[in-house]
Write an enzyme that holds these catalytic residues in place. Structure first.
Site, PDB file in Angstrom:
ATOM      1  N   GLU A  79       2.273   1.443   8.951  1.00 57.79           N
ATOM      2  CA  GLU A  79       1.865   2.852   8.933  1.00 57.79           C
ATOM      3  C   GLU A  79       0.790   3.107   9.982  1.00 57.79           C
ATOM      4  O   GLU A  79      -0.229   2.408   9.992  1.00 57.79           O
ATOM      5  CB  GLU A  79       1.326   3.213   7.548  1.00 57.79           C
ATOM      6  CG  GLU A  79       2.413   3.193   6.509  1.00 57.79           C
ATOM      7  CD  GLU A  79       1.876   3.055   5.086  1.00 57.79           C
ATOM      8  OE1 GLU A  79       0.674   3.233   4.875  1.00 57.79           O
ATOM      9  OE2 GLU A  79       2.688   2.748   4.197  1.00 57.79           O
ATOM     10  N   GLU A 136       5.625   1.514   1.722  1.00 54.87           N
ATOM     11  CA  GLU A 136       5.334   0.079   1.785  1.00 54.87           C
ATOM     12  C   GLU A 136       6.516  -0.787   1.381  1.00 54.87           C
ATOM     13  O   GLU A 136       6.713  -1.867   1.950  1.00 54.87           O
ATOM     14  CB  GLU A 136       4.126  -0.279   0.921  1.00 54.87           C
ATOM     15  CG  GLU A 136       2.786   0.110   1.528  1.00 54.87           C
ATOM     16  CD  GLU A 136       2.458   1.568   1.355  1.00 54.87           C
ATOM     17  OE1 GLU A 136       3.193   2.266   0.620  1.00 54.87           O
ATOM     18  OE2 GLU A 136       1.471   2.035   1.960  1.00 54.87           O
ATOM     19  N   PHE A 190      -3.821  -1.468   3.622  1.00 54.58           N
ATOM     20  CA  PHE A 190      -4.832  -2.046   2.736  1.00 54.58           C
ATOM     21  C   PHE A 190      -4.087  -3.011   1.817  1.00 54.58           C
ATOM     22  O   PHE A 190      -3.029  -2.650   1.270  1.00 54.58           O
ATOM     23  CB  PHE A 190      -5.503  -0.981   1.869  1.00 54.58           C
ATOM     24  CG  PHE A 190      -6.504  -0.110   2.591  1.00 54.58           C
ATOM     25  CD1 PHE A 190      -7.873  -0.311   2.444  1.00 54.58           C
ATOM     26  CD2 PHE A 190      -6.073   0.921   3.411  1.00 54.58           C
ATOM     27  CE1 PHE A 190      -8.784   0.505   3.099  1.00 54.58           C
ATOM     28  CE2 PHE A 190      -6.982   1.741   4.069  1.00 54.58           C
ATOM     29  CZ  PHE A 190      -8.346   1.527   3.911  1.00 54.58           C
ATOM     30  N   HIS A 201      -8.906   0.345  -2.893  1.00 48.99           N
ATOM     31  CA  HIS A 201      -8.978   0.090  -1.445  1.00 48.99           C
ATOM     32  C   HIS A 201      -9.953  -1.040  -1.122  1.00 48.99           C
ATOM     33  O   HIS A 201     -10.505  -1.082  -0.025  1.00 48.99           O
ATOM     34  CB  HIS A 201      -9.441   1.341  -0.691  1.00 48.99           C
ATOM     35  CG  HIS A 201      -8.404   2.412  -0.543  1.00 48.99           C
ATOM     36  ND1 HIS A 201      -8.016   3.216  -1.576  1.00 48.99           N
ATOM     37  CD2 HIS A 201      -7.676   2.808   0.523  1.00 48.99           C
ATOM     38  CE1 HIS A 201      -7.099   4.074  -1.153  1.00 48.99           C
ATOM     39  NE2 HIS A 201      -6.869   3.842   0.125  1.00 48.99           N
TER      40      HIS A 201
END
Ligand SMILES: Cc1ncc(C[n+]2csc(CCOP(=O)(O)OP(=O)(O)O)c2C)c(N)n1
Ligand SMILES: [Mg+2]
Lengths: 337, 329
Positions: free
Chosen positions: A29, A70, A93, A139
């Site tokens: 991404e 993802e 992440f 995160h």
């Protein structure tokens, strides 16, 4: 040797490997950053600056900016690899592993075994990980414990720019799937990196970051720096520590750990993950099983608590291990008996 | 425009409160006092308010990483939110969650979310609960709403949630806020259906609506129709796509080099929901500039107070880390 940041060591190594081997492709991404905008491709160049310039150099077939998907990124990395390419996929992440666990755990990790050794899946999954940015529970996580537990995956945790380079090059050239855990807090760390375009660090060989006789400290990723700081402080008081940087948690350099513990008799393990079913407990079990007679004190573990990662500065500070906590654990093992 | 003076004033105040909240955070974040990642909702206020002004506390919403506007519009306490963003122990989540995890379950606000696409299935679950509870005395169902961005509409979780809602006839509403960017990537690149998200929901078997998300009245009226449909037992879910804009970067600190020359100035001049609202209601003589100026001052004052209170609020203590992992253990 050239002085550079950890993030530049990563970008530079990917760049060199893409130049060297046309099978190497990058996907993730915003790895290009700016696709479909007025600013155009490379307007931003990846939120971690670990892929800047790759698109301009290698084009859209080999530098694939993906939508926020993802599962598709992870699965496509598996498919690219099975079909003969050498994907370097970025999960922005590490926490987002939750979205794509199946494609990693049930697919990529298991292909070779399930297919009776008849497949090769040389995928590298880069996952920026770890706490320190007050980015809260979704995160900030350290996920080494999950991926290290998965048979079929190799797991890398570079602690310095040079290691980021040598281990990433090994990961890209390795024929097995590799999870590459980059600590977000290390991206700005600078250090000397060898110029040799074939500089690789083999997996399964720990690095002795500090040498000392009294206590063994085992760490990985960002925790290595904490252990080194603690060791340097303790050295002022005449306490010598071996600091073992694992470099890879799968395969694990058991010999380096056991040899050191046999010499020092005292062990402190530093792990950023929560304490249950973790690298820390894994290494403690290893030492308890294979170096029991050498131990002069109970094994100390400096870990995060059994909680999610909290947001507020005070809370995250309390959550994370620290050099002071490591030093306190070292002193505790020395005070035993 | 069937809203009376009181309702119009309230809607304007809610939008203005969000705007001031975000503009103030934009300034405060530069000083380094606030920790973490913050995604500002400025520019999209008409969507949150045009949707939530229709709702009661029985109705639930699930938000995103860009959640401040949804939270305020659903009735979360402004000071409790500000304190949370400041990381205070007195914040809505005791400083555990911060900007990305604000929630107030009692208000029907089931959480902002740090995972893109995670909200839609949660909203469907809440909608299934609404369905089990059944209609009220007027024969109407409570609904649950998933706010999602143009980026989130590319997640498998979002697709799965839409299909689950359709096959179970859950009273769920998928509100897609298309602000044309997911982080630094344009919807022209990332959304394969020609930048048309509603058509995806339609393909899953839902009735869909589309409207201008920078015009409060367009949002309010359209959402009224959506709600009328979904509150009716047996109809199942629906989706609506609002064309909107974000006035700041993806997160605070984003250099925004992906924007076109003068893009932000043009958006602020032509696509500002607050400006449009003022022009409409004063033009139609529903409210005067003075009325609105009073609301502006009032909203600004509320934010001043919230910031002052947040600065003075109690900080969490290290031992608080261990609290609230479980109810009992
Ligand atoms: C699963 C997951 N992937 C990626 C991210 C990183 N991320 C956060 S917001 C965002 C963009 C979301 O875009 P959109 O849905 O359009 O919402 P907007 O930011 O425009 O409000 C991305 C990629 C994330 N938080 N979660
Ligand atoms: Mg968007």
């Amino acid at each position: 040797m050239a002085k550079m940041m950890y993030r530049d060591a990563i970008r530079g190594t990917i760049f060199q490997e893409m130049q060297r081997d046309p099978r190497v492709v990058v996907l993730g991404e915003d790895v290009v950053g700016g696709m479909g905008t007025a600013g155009g491709p490379e307007a931003i160049g990846g939120i971690w600056s670990t892929s800047t310039g790759l698109y301009d150099a290698f084009g859209p077939d080999r530098v694939i900016d993906t939508p926020i998907s993802e599962s598709a990124i992870m699965g496509a990395a598996g498919g690219l690899a099975l079909a003969g390419k050498r994907p370097v996929a970025e999960i922005m992440f590490a926490d987002f592993i939750g979205v794509c666990m199946d494609q990693l755990w049930n697919q990529i990790a298991k292909f070779r075994y399930m297919f009776g050794g008849k497949s090769v899946c040389p995928a590298v999954i880069r996952m920026p990980c770890g706490a320190g940015y007050n980015a809260a529970a979704q995160h900030s996580q350290m996920i080494s414990q999950f991926v290290t537990s998965m048979p079929g995956l190799k797991v890398v945790m570079p602690a310095t720019p040079a290691d980021a380079c040598g281990l990433l090059r090994q990961a890209i050239r390795d024929d097995d799937p590799v999870v590459f855990l980059e600590h977000k807090f290390l991206y700005a760390m600078t250090g000397e990196v060898p110029d040799d375009p074939d500089f690789v660090i083999p997996f399964g060989h720990a690095r002795l970051a500090r040498a000392g006789e009294d206590v063994t400290i085992v760490a990985s990723g960002m925790m290595v720096g904490y252990a080194e700081t603690a060791a340097d402080d303790l050295a002022q008081d005449g306490v010598g520590c071996d600091v073992i940087d694992l470099r890879t948690t799968s395969p694990l350099d058991e010999e380096a750990i056991l040899d050191s513990v046999e010499a020092t008799g005292r062990l402190v393990i530093v792990d950023e993950a929560p304490p249950r079913c973790s690298l820390a407990t894994d290494i403690a079990a290893l030492v308890a099983g294979k170096a029991f007679a050498s131990l002069k004190a109970p094994i100390e573990m400096v870990t995060a608590p059994h909680t999610p990662v909290p947001f507020a500065r005070e809370l995250e500070g309390a959550y994370l291990p620290s050099p002071a906590k490591v030093a306190a654990a070292v002193r505790k093992t020395l005070e035993y008996r | 425009m069937q809203l009376n003076r009181e309702a119009l004033t309230r809607a304007y105040r809610q939008m203005k409160l969000i705007r001031e909240f975000e503009e103030r955070l934009h300034e405060e974040i530069q000083t380094g006092e606030i920790a973490g990642f913050t995604h500002l909702y400025c520019g999209q206020e008409a969507v949150a308010v045009g949707v939530c002004e229709h709702l009661s506390e029985r109705d639930k919403i699930v938000s995103t990483h860009r959640g401040h506007g949804h939270c305020l519009a659903k009735g979360c306490d402004v000071t409790g939110m500000m304190k949370e963003i400041w990381g205070s122990q007195e914040g809505l989540c005791n400083g555990k969650g911060g900007s990305m995890h604000i929630a107030d379950i009692d208000k029907g606000m089931l959480g902002a979310n740090g995972i893109v696409g995670a909200g839609a299935p949660i909203a469907v679950g809440a909608a299934l609960s609404n369905k089990i509870d059944g209609p009220d005395e007027n024969g109407r169902l409570a609904v649950s709403i998933a706010f999602s961005g143009d980026g989130a509409c590319n997640q498998g979780t979002t697709f799965e949630a839409m299909n689950l809602a359709v096959v179970t006839k859950a009273p769920a509403i998928f509100v897609f806020e298309n602000n044309h960017y997911s982080e630094h990537t344009g919807d022209a690149y990332a959304v394969g259906t020609a930048q048309d998200i509603a058509s995806r929901a339609e393909a899953f078997g839902m009735k869909v609506w589309r409207a201008d998300g920078t015009d409060f009245f367009s949002v309010y009226d359209t959402f009224g129709e959506v709600l009328e449909f979904v509150r009716t037992p047996g109809n199942g879910p629906a989706a609506v796509e609002f064309d909107t804009e974000r006035f700041f970067g993806h997160f605070e600190g984003d250099p925004q080099r992906y924007r076109g020359e003068g893009e932000l100035d043009r958006l602020r001049a032509t696509r500002d929901c607050l400006r449009k609202f003022r022009e409409k209601v004063t033009g139609a003589k529903l409210l005067t500039d003075d009325d609105l100026d009073t609301v502006d001052a009032d909203a600004l004052q509320a934010i001043e107070q919230a910031v002052a209170d947040s600065r003075a609020a109690a900080r969490p203590q290290p031992e608080n880390v261990l609290e609230n992992v479980y109810i009992s253990y």
